[in-house]
Motif scaffolding. Structure first.
Motif, short mmCIF file in Angstrom:
data_model
loop_
_atom_site.label_atom_id
_atom_site.label_comp_id
_atom_site.label_asym_id
_atom_site.label_seq_id
_atom_site.Cartn_x
_atom_site.Cartn_y
_atom_site.Cartn_z
N UNK A 1 0.74 -0.79 -0.24
CA UNK A 1 -0.54 -0.15 0.14
C UNK A 1 1.40 1.20 -0.02
N UNK A 2 0.76 2.60 -0.88
CA UNK A 2 1.62 3.41 -0.73
C UNK A 2 1.09 5.11 -0.27
N UNK A 3 1.38 5.36 0.02
CA UNK A 3 0.99 6.76 0.14
C UNK A 3 1.82 7.96 0.15
N UNK A 4 1.81 9.28 0.45
CA UNK A 4 2.84 9.61 0.42
C UNK A 4 3.08 10.27 2.75
N UNK A 5 2.19 10.84 2.79
CA UNK A 5 2.15 10.50 4.45
C UNK A 5 1.67 9.56 5.30
N UNK A 6 1.91 9.31 6.39
CA UNK A 6 2.02 8.31 7.41
C UNK A 6 1.94 9.33 8.74
N UNK A 7 1.13 9.83 9.21
CA UNK A 7 0.72 11.10 10.36
C UNK A 7 0.14 10.40 11.48
N UNK A 8 -0.99 10.04 11.81
CA UNK A 8 -1.42 8.74 13.03
C UNK A 8 -1.69 7.47 12.38
N UNK A 9 -1.41 7.06 10.69
CA UNK A 9 -1.63 6.29 10.85
C UNK A 9 -3.15 5.53 10.49
N UNK A 10 -3.92 6.82 11.02
CA UNK A 10 -5.59 6.09 10.73
C UNK A 10 -6.16 5.98 8.98
N UNK A 11 -5.40 6.95 8.19
CA UNK A 11 -5.74 6.29 6.75
C UNK A 11 -4.87 5.40 6.27
N UNK A 12 -3.87 4.81 6.31
CA UNK A 12 -3.86 4.08 5.91
C UNK A 12 -3.96 2.60 7.12
N UNK A 13 -4.45 2.44 8.35
CA UNK A 13 -4.93 1.15 9.35
C UNK A 13 -6.31 0.90 7.93
N UNK A 14 -7.23 2.31 8.29
CA UNK A 14 -8.33 1.79 7.87
C UNK A 14 -8.49 1.46 5.82
N UNK A 15 -7.58 1.53 5.22
CA UNK A 15 -7.30 1.03 3.74
C UNK A 15 -6.89 -0.42 4.16
N UNK A 16 -6.06 -0.52 5.15
CA UNK A 16 -5.89 -1.80 5.39
C UNK A 16 -7.04 -2.89 5.53
N UNK A 17 -7.66 -1.80 6.39
CA UNK A 17 -8.99 -3.45 7.01
C UNK A 17 -9.63 -3.43 6.13
N UNK A 18 -10.28 -2.27 5.18
CA UNK A 18 -10.95 -3.17 4.24
C UNK A 18 -10.85 -3.82 3.22
N UNK A 19 -8.85 -4.21 2.76
CA UNK A 19 -8.32 -5.22 1.95
C UNK A 19 -8.81 -6.44 3.12
N UNK A 20 -8.06 -5.96 4.46
CA UNK A 20 -7.83 -7.18 5.36
C UNK A 20 -9.35 -8.25 5.07
N UNK A 21 -10.63 -6.69 5.52
CA UNK A 21 -11.90 -7.95 5.20
C UNK A 21 -12.11 -8.53 4.20
N UNK A 22 -11.67 -7.55 2.94
CA UNK A 22 -11.90 -8.44 1.73
C UNK A 22 -11.22 -9.31 1.17
N UNK A 23 -10.55 -9.97 2.55
CA UNK A 23 -9.60 -11.47 1.92
C UNK A 23 -8.46 -11.21 1.56
#
Ligand SMILES: [Zn+2]
Ligand SMILES: [Zn+2]
Length: 250
Positions: free
Chosen positions: A215-237
């Motif tokens: 997963x690629x993004x420009x900036x990691x601040x609290x990680x909220x965005x990265x974690x939410x994207x990860x949740x969607x993908x993990x829950x999709x298998x």
């Protein structure tokens, strides 16, 4: 016809544009000779602050030297709340040259910077995850309205630059941003988590099934965005999500 006072932002923009016309081949950071590079010279890019151990094994935040002896050091945040991503890593801290580069790239629309910045990300990947293999690259999506406004998605441009170096598919359609989140800069951690909740959706769940995702993004601040994207993908298998950003805050 009446003209109001010139907006200072416009004055700055015009000044910049004139500067670019007069000195087209100067590094925007040090003013030195650019050579074959665009906007930022190789020397300045090499001077971005890299992150060295010890750092949190999960979110990658730098830790005190006391953690050097610990086998799998975890920061307080990651100890208290399990993350959906396996590991998140950043090339550099969000300060100094890297911060300036991201501003040039994102807000002054120097899109050509995606290439050298993408190369820095490839170098970092080798340092952090040499030998690890992935199935798919996903870039953190922007809401279509935001993308139209900016003209491009910075994460997607970085992912494209990375894709050129790895023989991996890049999927920019299967993960969508369905909620135009407000700017996160003034929000604290809890507010950010709330802000991104429900912001993303898997358009095509099968795209993630049993995949090891980069997963690629420009900036990691609290990680909220990265974690939410990860949740969607993990829950999709998805099997695992590894996130790489250009920079992270501390
Ligand atoms: Zn320079
Ligand atoms: Zn952590």
């Amino acid at each position: 016809m009446k003209f109001g006072p010139l907006n200072t932002q416009w004055v700055l923009k015009i000044q910049r544009a004139l500067f670019d016309l007069i000195f087209p081949s100067q590094c925007k950071i040090c003013g030195g000779v650019l050579g074959a590079a665009k906007w930022v010279c190789k020397g300045c890019l090499g001077n971005t602050r890299f992150i060295s151990p010890p750092y949190c094994d999960c979110c990658g935040i730098p830790l005190s030297p006391l953690f050097l002896e610990v086998e799998r050091p975890l920061c307080k945040e990651c100890q208290s709340r399990p993350m959906y991503f396996r590991e998140a890593r950043a090339v550099a801290l969000y300060k100094g040259v890297m911060r300036e580069c991201i501003h040039l790239f994102k807000y002054e629309k120097k899109e050509a910077l995606s290439k050298p910045l993408g190369e820095l990300m490839i170098e970092s990947m080798n340092d952090y995850w040499g030998g690890k293999s992935f199935d798919l690259i996903i870039s953190v999506p922007l809401h279509p309205a935001r993308k139209r406004e900016r003209g491009f998605n910075q994460a997607e441009l970085l992912a494209r630059a990375i894709k050129e170096h790895l023989a991996l598919p890049l999927d920019i359609h299967s993960l969508r941003r369905i909620k135009p989140t407000t700017s996160q800069t003034t929000l604290n951690r809890r507010e950010r988590l709330q802000n991104v909740k429900g912001a993303f959706q898997a358009k095509d769940k099968s795209a993630f099934f049993k995949k090891k995702i980069l997963l690629i993004d420009d900036l990691f601040t609290t990680g909220a965005t990265i974690d939410e994207c990860s949740r969607i993908m993990i829950e999709a298998g998805a099997q695992e999500v590894y996130a790489l950003t250009l920079a992270r805050t501390v």
